[in-house]
Design an enzyme around this catalytic site. Structure first.
Site, short mmCIF file in Angstrom:
data_model
loop_
_atom_site.label_atom_id
_atom_site.label_comp_id
_atom_site.label_asym_id
_atom_site.label_seq_id
_atom_site.Cartn_x
_atom_site.Cartn_y
_atom_site.Cartn_z
N PRO A 135 0.74 -1.23 -0.09
CA PRO A 135 -0.25 -0.05 -0.37
C PRO A 135 0.72 1.28 -0.10
O PRO A 135 0.38 2.22 -0.32
CB PRO A 135 -0.52 -0.46 1.37
CG PRO A 135 -0.12 -0.80 2.26
CD PRO A 135 0.45 -1.28 1.20
N ASP A 161 -8.31 2.07 -25.14
CA ASP A 161 -8.46 2.07 -23.79
C ASP A 161 -8.70 3.15 -23.49
O ASP A 161 -7.78 3.96 -23.75
CB ASP A 161 -7.93 1.44 -23.16
CG ASP A 161 -8.57 -0.83 -23.72
OD1 ASP A 161 -9.84 -0.72 -24.57
OD2 ASP A 161 -7.57 -1.75 -22.97
N ARG A 217 -2.81 -8.45 -21.01
CA ARG A 217 -3.53 -8.25 -22.04
C ARG A 217 -2.93 -6.87 -23.63
O ARG A 217 -3.18 -6.66 -24.06
CB ARG A 217 -4.83 -7.42 -21.73
CG ARG A 217 -4.99 -6.13 -20.88
CD ARG A 217 -6.12 -5.38 -20.01
NE ARG A 217 -7.57 -5.40 -21.11
CZ ARG A 217 -7.14 -4.58 -21.66
NH1 ARG A 217 -6.07 -2.94 -22.12
NH2 ARG A 217 -8.26 -4.21 -22.56
N GLU A 260 1.53 -8.31 8.70
CA GLU A 260 1.89 -7.30 8.84
C GLU A 260 2.35 -6.11 8.22
O GLU A 260 2.59 -4.83 7.61
CB GLU A 260 2.10 -6.60 10.57
CG GLU A 260 2.00 -5.42 10.99
CD GLU A 260 0.81 -4.84 10.88
OE1 GLU A 260 0.73 -3.28 10.56
OE2 GLU A 260 0.18 -5.70 11.24
#
Length: 248
Positions: free
Chosen positions: A91, A171, A156, A118
């Site tokens: 994160p 896209d 992709r 953690e």
């Protein structure tokens, strides 16, 4: 062929994702080879533990460096000089976007490290990984879902995977703008009609409509993206017209 190795404590989580749809077809076309590894197998203790309490105290457990370092070394066939792209799902990492996916799609070998607990021993970050990537400003139970998202966004883009090269080139985010709306048959569905221009057969007008709608959608939904794009004079003119229509 691109090679993708995934280090995880839950390899079974990847079976459904890698075994279906475009990701499966990509492997069948030999555009990519997947290898999902339980890094617990590289633990050097008889109980195969891969985590321990953090120095200094605190909540949760921390992934030990030894199993991860040894797993990456084995993947690289003990070649310390091999320059694989080693991606830590975290994160705290760089936010995933289309530009990053396009960058990774040019690599021959990607290694994903999926944590669970953690956190990671800091030496994994400092001495092993080349990239730390996050898929958003929130915390998941582990890195597996994030790795799946990145793999899908990268695979992709590999040559011939989608069949039609234009599919991913147009896209959302590939051009810096959001994609224009799409319609299909019937032209009139319960009184809701398709815009006349896109069933007119005039390809020049259709392309102009799509370009304008792409700008309109970006302006109304993600105006922040417009600050990062070098718009043409024509696009600037269209954007001014769109803004006037919105204001009125």
């Amino acid at each position: 062929m691109m090679k993708i190795d995934v280090l995880t404590l839950f390899p079974e989580m990847f079976e459904g994702v890698l075994g279906h749809s475009i990701l499966k077809k990509a492997a069948e076309k030999k555009a990519v080879h997947y290898n999902v590894i339980n890094f617990r197998e590289f633990s050097d203790n008889k109980h195969q533990t891969v985590d321990d309490y953090p120095y200094g105290g605190g909540a949760g457990m921390v992934l030990k460096p030894q199993p991860i370092f040894d797993a990456v070394k084995a993947i690289n066939n003990n070649n310390e000089e091999k320059k694989s792209r080693v991606i830590l799902l975290c994160p705290q990492g760089e936010r995933l976007n289309q530009k990053k996916a396009e960058e990774l799609a040019k690599e021959e070998h990607l290694i994903f490290i999926c944590g669970h607990y953690e956190g990671y021993d800091e030496r994994i970050r400092e001495h092993l990984v080349t990239d730390e990537i996050s898929i958003g400003d929130y915390v998941l139970t582990g890195g597996e879902l994030g790795a799946m998202v990145i793999i899908d966004s990268v695979v992709r883009l590999l040559p011939e995977v989608l069949g039609n090269e234009e599919s991913h080139q147009k896209d959302s985010f590939s051009t810096g703008l959001l994609e224009h709306p799409h319609y299909t048959r019937p032209a009139d569905f319960r009184g809701m009609k398709v815009p006349e221009v896109i069933i007119s057969g005039n390809h020049k007008n259709i392309e102009e409509w799509r370009a304008k709608e792409s700008l309109r959608r970006t302006l109304t939904r993600r105006p922040d993206l417009l600050k990062e794009i070098d718009l043409t004079k024509e696009q600037v003119k269209w954007l001014e017209e769109i803004q006037k229509n919105i204001d009125n």
